[in-house]
Design a protein around this motif. Sequence first.
Motif, PDB file in Angstrom:
ATOM      1  N   ASN A 141       0.811  -1.224   0.000  1.00 40.11           N
ATOM      2  CA  ASN A 141       0.000   0.000   0.000  1.00 40.11           C
ATOM      3  C   ASN A 141       0.843   1.273   0.000  1.00 40.11           C
ATOM      4  O   ASN A 141       0.295   2.373   0.014  1.00 40.11           O
ATOM      5  CB  ASN A 141      -0.938   0.005   1.206  1.00 40.11           C
ATOM      6  N   ALA A 142       2.161   1.118  -0.016  1.00 40.40           N
ATOM      7  CA  ALA A 142       3.050   2.287   0.044  1.00 40.40           C
ATOM      8  C   ALA A 142       3.117   2.996  -1.304  1.00 40.40           C
ATOM      9  O   ALA A 142       2.788   2.435  -2.352  1.00 40.40           O
ATOM     10  CB  ALA A 142       4.444   1.851   0.478  1.00 40.40           C
ATOM     11  N   TRP A 143       3.571   4.245  -1.261  1.00 39.97           N
ATOM     12  CA  TRP A 143       3.863   5.038  -2.456  1.00 39.97           C
ATOM     13  C   TRP A 143       5.372   5.152  -2.619  1.00 39.97           C
ATOM     14  O   TRP A 143       6.094   5.372  -1.638  1.00 39.97           O
ATOM     15  CB  TRP A 143       3.312   6.460  -2.320  1.00 39.97           C
ATOM     16  N   MET A 144       5.848   5.051  -3.862  1.00 45.92           N
ATOM     17  CA  MET A 144       7.238   5.369  -4.155  1.00 45.92           C
ATOM     18  C   MET A 144       7.307   6.739  -4.809  1.00 45.92           C
ATOM     19  O   MET A 144       6.643   6.984  -5.821  1.00 45.92           O
ATOM     20  CB  MET A 144       7.894   4.337  -5.068  1.00 45.92           C
ATOM     21  N   LEU A 145       8.087   7.619  -4.220  1.00 46.33           N
ATOM     22  CA  LEU A 145       8.352   8.933  -4.783  1.00 46.33           C
ATOM     23  C   LEU A 145       9.766   8.857  -5.336  1.00 46.33           C
ATOM     24  O   LEU A 145      10.747   8.855  -4.580  1.00 46.33           O
ATOM     25  CB  LEU A 145       8.222  10.016  -3.709  1.00 46.33           C
ATOM     26  N   ASN A 146       9.865   8.758  -6.657  1.00 50.70           N
ATOM     27  CA  ASN A 146      11.146   8.468  -7.288  1.00 50.70           C
ATOM     28  C   ASN A 146      11.751   9.699  -7.942  1.00 50.70           C
ATOM     29  O   ASN A 146      11.146  10.307  -8.812  1.00 50.70           O
ATOM     30  CB  ASN A 146      10.986   7.383  -8.360  1.00 50.70           C
ATOM     31  N   TYR A 147      12.951  10.065  -7.523  1.00 53.30           N
ATOM     32  CA  TYR A 147      13.669  11.122  -8.222  1.00 53.30           C
ATOM     33  C   TYR A 147      15.056  10.639  -8.615  1.00 53.30           C
ATOM     34  O   TYR A 147      16.012  11.402  -8.679  1.00 53.30           O
ATOM     35  CB  TYR A 147      13.701  12.430  -7.434  1.00 53.30           C
ATOM     36  N   SER A 148      15.128   9.324  -8.900  1.00 50.45           N
ATOM     37  CA  SER A 148      16.345   8.764  -9.480  1.00 50.45           C
ATOM     38  C   SER A 148      16.404   9.176 -10.948  1.00 50.45           C
ATOM     39  O   SER A 148      15.419   9.081 -11.672  1.00 50.45           O
ATOM     40  CB  SER A 148      16.326   7.243  -9.384  1.00 50.45           C
ATOM     41  N   ASN A 149      17.572   9.608 -11.377  1.00 51.11           N
ATOM     42  CA  ASN A 149      17.768  10.028 -12.766  1.00 51.11           C
ATOM     43  C   ASN A 149      18.166   8.853 -13.656  1.00 51.11           C
ATOM     44  O   ASN A 149      18.615   7.827 -13.151  1.00 51.11           O
ATOM     45  CB  ASN A 149      18.847  11.111 -12.828  1.00 51.11           C
ATOM     46  N   PRO A 150      18.046   9.009 -14.978  1.00 50.40           N
ATOM     47  CA  PRO A 150      17.354  10.090 -15.700  1.00 50.40           C
ATOM     48  C   PRO A 150      15.841   9.862 -15.647  1.00 50.40           C
ATOM     49  O   PRO A 150      15.327   8.833 -16.090  1.00 50.40           O
ATOM     50  CB  PRO A 150      17.891   9.959 -17.123  1.00 50.40           C
ATOM     51  N   ALA A 151      15.131  10.813 -15.067  1.00 50.28           N
ATOM     52  CA  ALA A 151      13.753  10.607 -14.660  1.00 50.28           C
ATOM     53  C   ALA A 151      12.819  10.238 -15.813  1.00 50.28           C
ATOM     54  O   ALA A 151      11.905   9.430 -15.635  1.00 50.28           O
ATOM     55  CB  ALA A 151      13.234  11.843 -13.934  1.00 50.28           C
ATOM     56  N   SER A 152      13.008  10.825 -16.999  1.00 56.59           N
ATOM     57  CA  SER A 152      12.097  10.517 -18.113  1.00 56.59           C
ATOM     58  C   SER A 152      12.234   9.074 -18.585  1.00 56.59           C
ATOM     59  O   SER A 152      11.236   8.397 -18.858  1.00 56.59           O
ATOM     60  CB  SER A 152      12.355  11.461 -19.293  1.00 56.59           C
ATOM     61  N   ILE A 153      13.473   8.589 -18.694  1.00 60.27           N
ATOM     62  CA  ILE A 153      13.687   7.207 -19.125  1.00 60.27           C
ATOM     63  C   ILE A 153      13.160   6.245 -18.068  1.00 60.27           C
ATOM     64  O   ILE A 153      12.483   5.249 -18.375  1.00 60.27           O
ATOM     65  CB  ILE A 153      15.176   6.959 -19.424  1.00 60.27           C
ATOM     66  N   VAL A 154      13.429   6.544 -16.802  1.00 64.38           N
ATOM     67  CA  VAL A 154      12.921   5.707 -15.712  1.00 64.38           C
ATOM     68  C   VAL A 154      11.392   5.710 -15.709  1.00 64.38           C
ATOM     69  O   VAL A 154      10.759   4.665 -15.526  1.00 64.38           O
ATOM     70  CB  VAL A 154      13.475   6.198 -14.362  1.00 64.38           C
TER      71      VAL A 154
END
Length: 445
Positions: A141-154
Amino acid sequence: MERKKQSVVIAGGGSTYTAGIVMMLIENQDKFPLRTLKFYDNDQKRQEIVAKACEVIVKERAPEIEFIATTDPEEAFTDIDFVMAHIRVGGLSMREKDEKIPLKYGVVGQETCGPGGMAYGMRSIPGVIELIDYMEKYSPNAWMLNYSNPASIVAEATRRMRPNAKIINICDMPVAIKKSIADILGLDSELEIVDRYYGLNHFGWWTEMYDKEGNDLMPRLKEHVQKYGYASAAEEGNPLLEEASWMDTFQKAKDVYAIDPETVPNTYLKYYLYSDYVVSHANPDYTRANEVMDNREKNVFAECKRVADNQSAKDTTIEAGEHAEFIVHLAAALAYNTYERMLLIVKNDGAIANLDDDAMVEVPCIVSKRGYEPLCMGKIPHFQKGMIEQQVAVEKLVVDAYEQKSYQKLWQALTLSKTVPSAKVAKQILDELIEANQEWWPTLS
């Protein structure tokens, strides 16, 4: 009403940004209270440097928060509400190769733009997918807040490979630019700005900016950007501009602005629109990765070791980071239904009316307990539409290459990039990147 306390794991516990996130979380306990804070990293030695200092900081400033640092996925991802992910697969040593290999061929060497960004993306995809799988296994039920680069490709990879995952891809760069804009306009905070923006990660344009009273900020802003770019932030001691490369990037915005004075640009557009300038002003022997290793990494790790040795953080120079403020606001909106307006990287689905629905775009969204709702930016002009469609195709081809283990698709991606002059050069760069990434990429055929 008292807010329910949250449990957070920071994935990438050994990052130089992690201590700043911890400071921001502690300073915002009234808005986003914590019961547990965990660090997770697969590099135990690096994480320990940061974790030992942060354990002291938490004990001194918020002793009610349980603190755990671990390399065990089950321990890290069990009983958590949010994953704050900022991993760098391959570390700064691979970032250095991402930057220096293209420069050998007269092509932009940058961690998220051009060939370097594609190389980094090929490494990041499996790392972020692994984190999603841990989260869904141990805390579904958790949320992942992802700011690992490169963000568009991820973001494109997660859209395809984990389409039902509770992940939001974000970037703090527009926030950093808006902080500079607030300084330029004499505002107390970027939170006073209500904006309209469209594009991709590190690839977008503002069309409107108003203050909370409805006053149009664009005329004054445009007048400044035309002359100085966003450079006045340097005079205010913006920590983003500690290194010379950032100063140049903020100043160069004036030339990017000149191409379309109806909008104001994201600073990263210089890599696509003035790639010859970027290459001619780059030092192929000393790139941004070297700046980070010689400045931020050394300074942050030295301070973490000092805090741990002294067992006190009362006089620490560690401060809450700008990117941390953004992620805390996002987490609070999701947890407490505050309906924040924030720039997120999301599936288009009509937000930009004349762009494919399956493009991963960066647009304003309303964030609540239900997740996020993109705002409609309408149709965009031919210039921006053409640039965005080209870059979207590049990003999709990179994910194709990863999924299909295809040399051909990755060669096509590099050839299509606006930063690369020809298919011949693209192939030369690709072959060298393959050699450098043997440990990280799938075998391409």
